[in-house]
Design a protein around this motif. Structure first.
Motif, PDB file in Angstrom:
ATOM      1  N   GLY A 268       0.783  -1.221   0.000  1.00 19.81           N
ATOM      2  CA  GLY A 268       0.000   0.000   0.000  1.00 19.81           C
ATOM      3  C   GLY A 268       0.811   1.265   0.000  1.00 19.81           C
ATOM      4  O   GLY A 268       1.721   1.451   0.791  1.00 19.81           O
ATOM      5  N   VAL A 270       0.281   4.601   1.069  1.00 19.35           N
ATOM      6  CA  VAL A 270      -0.748   5.210   1.911  1.00 19.35           C
ATOM      7  C   VAL A 270      -1.186   6.577   1.374  1.00 19.35           C
ATOM      8  O   VAL A 270      -2.385   6.840   1.223  1.00 19.35           O
ATOM      9  N   ILE A 271      -0.210   7.447   1.058  1.00 20.19           N
ATOM     10  CA  ILE A 271      -0.552   8.802   0.645  1.00 20.19           C
ATOM     11  C   ILE A 271      -1.255   8.804  -0.706  1.00 20.19           C
ATOM     12  O   ILE A 271      -2.331   9.388  -0.860  1.00 20.19           O
ATOM     13  N   SER A 274      -4.717   7.415  -0.537  1.00 21.48           N
ATOM     14  CA  SER A 274      -5.760   8.226   0.102  1.00 21.48           C
ATOM     15  C   SER A 274      -6.094   9.467  -0.717  1.00 21.48           C
ATOM     16  O   SER A 274      -7.232   9.905  -0.702  1.00 21.48           O
ATOM     17  N   PHE A 285      -5.449   0.666   5.666  1.00 27.19           N
ATOM     18  CA  PHE A 285      -4.610   0.982   6.815  1.00 27.19           C
ATOM     19  C   PHE A 285      -4.967   2.356   7.367  1.00 27.19           C
ATOM     20  O   PHE A 285      -5.143   2.543   8.572  1.00 27.19           O
ATOM     21  N   PHE A 286      -5.094   3.321   6.454  1.00 24.78           N
ATOM     22  CA  PHE A 286      -5.381   4.682   6.878  1.00 24.78           C
ATOM     23  C   PHE A 286      -6.746   4.763   7.556  1.00 24.78           C
ATOM     24  O   PHE A 286      -6.904   5.419   8.592  1.00 24.78           O
ATOM     25  N   LEU A 289      -6.618   3.348  11.003  1.00 28.09           N
ATOM     26  CA  LEU A 289      -6.028   4.268  11.977  1.00 28.09           C
ATOM     27  C   LEU A 289      -7.077   5.205  12.546  1.00 28.09           C
ATOM     28  O   LEU A 289      -7.120   5.467  13.742  1.00 28.09           O
ATOM     29  N   ILE A 297      -4.484  -2.716  11.682  1.00 27.97           N
ATOM     30  CA  ILE A 297      -3.195  -2.015  11.689  1.00 27.97           C
ATOM     31  C   ILE A 297      -2.059  -3.027  11.813  1.00 27.97           C
ATOM     32  O   ILE A 297      -1.082  -2.991  11.068  1.00 27.97           O
ATOM     33  N   VAL A 300      -1.727  -5.152   8.532  1.00 26.85           N
ATOM     34  CA  VAL A 300      -1.087  -4.450   7.413  1.00 26.85           C
ATOM     35  C   VAL A 300       0.412  -4.310   7.679  1.00 26.85           C
ATOM     36  O   VAL A 300       1.232  -4.506   6.782  1.00 26.85           O
TER      37      VAL A 300
END
Lengths: 328, 324
Positions: A268, A270-271, A274, A285-286, A289, A297, A300
């Protein structure tokens, strides 16, 4: 070779176990309470204690850890009595947010992240290596300097800035592509590619810049080796010198980084995920959180560690293929 | 006892293009080498100026924002237009004599003050995290290289293990789960934990190559203890790659801090950092582009300038160093 592989696999297992333990301990020590999250806002202390018990959170650390490990290999039953949840092999815990086993969530999201990672990797390899090699072969010229200034600048742009600019330029102003909305490859390959084109580009620009820098310097070093001079001296065409002798040793250092980067992205981005709203592992994952969904969490994190360790192993084995001097 | 510097093991004249100037004959310290390299390169000079300005800006943040007349948390409702959903009044995001870089939509907080204070937070975290990485990495690398044996095995395993951690994911998780702590310090620590193996490997290799040089043997024969040998003989001779590696780390640290804050797990409002400002500005990029562009430009400039500087230093101080 077999012996080497066996030794490495034992090492991999050891590293994974250590990562598992460290991750587990940190989450155990941190103050956030997954039971409180699972129990909801209107939670009485008695109910909380019940939830804690059913999630096994009242057990000591080592007990929780061994339970978790057993679950991975043999599956386990979460909770007791009539409300017990069956979590089959491989059990990475159960997400009370999604009411699904973590493993199902991960396997569900993995193809999405893999689509993003492999597509972007292909783009950055072509773009980055092309730029780097072109610059190395024209070392010291204006072309070389221009390409490298471009690479440094592109590497300095944060991916979220590039992403927003791409969406603005391509989607809003030019209107060439639709706003990215993930479509599965198996449903419609064209739609899949069209929707992933912008995320691929955003990620690839960043990585391509780094690969251009790396491949330029290792290519320059490779082209300065005595065997290149020998190849030229025996009258080999320059193209063959570059491709057969230069690239082979020049690209070996790139292989190491590529393994690490691809391994890191598979679990993944993440940035990127998203910003573009791509429902991959990074997004999962995000979201986990935001809701303190600890089983997810943890899952992942372990998956990500697994990919990094596996990628390293694959790279080390590939080394023997690329570089005949390497023997195991 | 004079300390022999790196490179003094062989005569200067062996080096290609080494001038025969008597002053050049003496071993030059890494800092002097670095200074010469930067002075001779126009791009690196410009980068050094930008870095100096940014560091000055961060250090003098309270002074500068006092000069601008606004504190970073002060609301100015007169600068935003309530009928336009709180967008800044005037062109270019409200840039005016009053607000030098315009204001934030809705709150009207002064962007200049916020960018300057945000830079202070961003640079502090990245510098402090770099310091942790360099100190821990150098210590571990020298220990592994110098003492060898079991110490080396344990430390090398620890390096492998740390490098196998999915660092960004792990950082995000730790930052998100930890509550009620000093975010800035926590972030510094969390970013710092994962960086040390890279530099430790480099230093370990360098230590292995210098630990059997004559001057180290001489010091050992002279009866000096391990501590003195390590600090006086080994450390100065591995300092070149360490300096090069340190500058190479900083842009990555700045990006990491920005990424964590962008994701909302870094510094929390009302504290600002560049990443956090960009994350707040994303939804305004069409209606108030300057709000989005200004922190992005600062972040970009900082990363770019440190990268250019690092490239120049690495070429001089660590000619064979690879990207970490």
């Amino acid at each position: 070779m077999i012996l080497y592989l066996a030794r490495r696999l034992v090492g991999v297992a050891g590293v994974m176990l250590a990562i598992c333990l460290v991750t587990f301990t940190i989450f155990y020590l941190l103050p956030a309470d997954p039971a409180a999250a699972a129990c909801g806002k209107t939670c009485t202390p008695e109910r909380l204690a019940e939830v804690r018990h059913s999630m096994g959170l009242d057990e000591p650390l080592w007990r929780q850890f061994t339970d978790y490990l057993t679950g991975i290999f043999a599956g386990r039953e979460l909770g007791e009595g009539p409300h017990a949840l069956q979590c089959g092999f491989p059990c990475f815990g159960y997400s009370y947010e999604y009411s699904l086993p973590v493993w199902d969530l991960l396997t569900d999201r993995l193809p999405v992240s893999a689509s993003l990672a492999f597509g972007a990797a292909l783009m950055w390899l072509v773009l980055g290596l092309g730029t780097g090699i072109a610059a190395a072969l024209r070392k010291g010229t204006r072309t070389d300097r221009t390409l490298m200034v471009g690479a440094v600048a592109a590497a300095s742009l944060p991916v979220y800035f590039t992403a927003v600019m791409l969406i603005h330029g391509v989607v809003r102003v030019a209107g060439v592509l639709p706003y990215p909305e993930y479509a599965a490859l198996t449903d419609d390959p064209l739609d899949w590619a069209a929707n992933l084109l912008l995320p691929w580009t955003a990620l690839a620009l960043l990585y391509a810049a780094m690969y251009a820098r790396q491949s330029r310097s290792s290519m320059i070093e490779a082209m300065a080796q005595p065997y290149i001079r020998t190849a030229r001296a025996k009258g080999m065409p320059e193209r063959a010198v570059v491709v057969k002798h230069g690239l082979r040793s020049g690209m070996t250092p790139v292989l190491t980084i590529f393994g690490m980067d691809l391994g890191g992205l598979l679990a993944g981005a993440v940035i990127t995920e998203s910003i573009f709203g791509i429902p991959g592992v990074g997004r999962l994952f995000f979201d986990a959180l935001q809701r303190s969904d600890q089983p997810v969490i943890l899952g992942v994190t372990l998956l990500a560690a697994f990919f990094i360790v596996a990628a390293n192993l694959v790279v080390d084995i590939l080394y023997a293929v690329v570089d005949p001097r390497v023997r195991y | 006892m004079t300390v022999l510097r790196k490179g003094s093991g062989r005569p200067r004249s062996e080096r290609a293009g080494a001038p025969a100037d008597p002053e050049e004959e003496a071993g030059r310290s890494p800092w002097r080498l670095a200074w010469h390299a930067v002075r001779g390169d126009r791009g690196a000079c410009a980068a050094l100026v930008v870095v100096a300005l940014l560091v000055f800006m961060a250090a003098a943040a309270p002074l500068l924002s006092a000069l601008g007349g606004w504190s970073p948390t002060e609301f100015d409702k007169t600068a935003v237009d309530p009928y336009l959903g709180g967008l800044p009044k005037g062109p270019l995001g409200g840039i005016s004599a009053e607000h030098w870089l315009g204001v934030e939509p809705v709150t009207g907080r002064d962007l200049f003050a916020r960018v300057v204070h945000g830079g202070q937070v961003s640079l502090f975290i990245s510098f402090a995290a770099t310091a942790i990485v360099v100190v821990v990495g150098t210590a571990a690398g020298i220990a592994a290289g110098y003492f060898g044996g079991r110490v080396d095995t344990v430390l090398s395993r620890l390096m492998d293990l740390t490098m196998s951690f999915p660092s960004l994911i792990f950082m995000i998780a730790m930052m998100a789960v930890a509550q009620d702590v000093n975010r800035v310090l926590l972030m510094t620590g969390v970013i710092g934990i994962f960086g040390w193996p890279g530099i430790a490997r480099v230093v370990r290799g360098e230590t292995l190559s210098v630990k059997h040089r004559e001057y180290v043997d001489a010091a050992r024969a002279g009866g000096f203890g391990a501590w003195r040998i390590v600090t006086r003989e080994i450390l100065p001779n591995v300092s070149g790659p360490v300096i090069a590696y340190t500058t190479l780390l900083i842009p990555g640290m700045i990006s990491t801090e920005a990424a964590l804050s962008f994701l909302g797990v870094g510094v929390q409002p009302p504290t600002s950092s560049w990443g956090q400002m960009i994350s707040e500005a994303v939804s305004y990029y069409e209606t108030d582009p300057m709000y989005f562009v200004i922190p992005s430009a600062f972040l970009f400039l900082a990363v770019l300038a440190f990268t250019v500087l690092a490239d120049t230093l690495r070429e001089t101080l660590d000619p064979r160093g690879d990207r970490a």
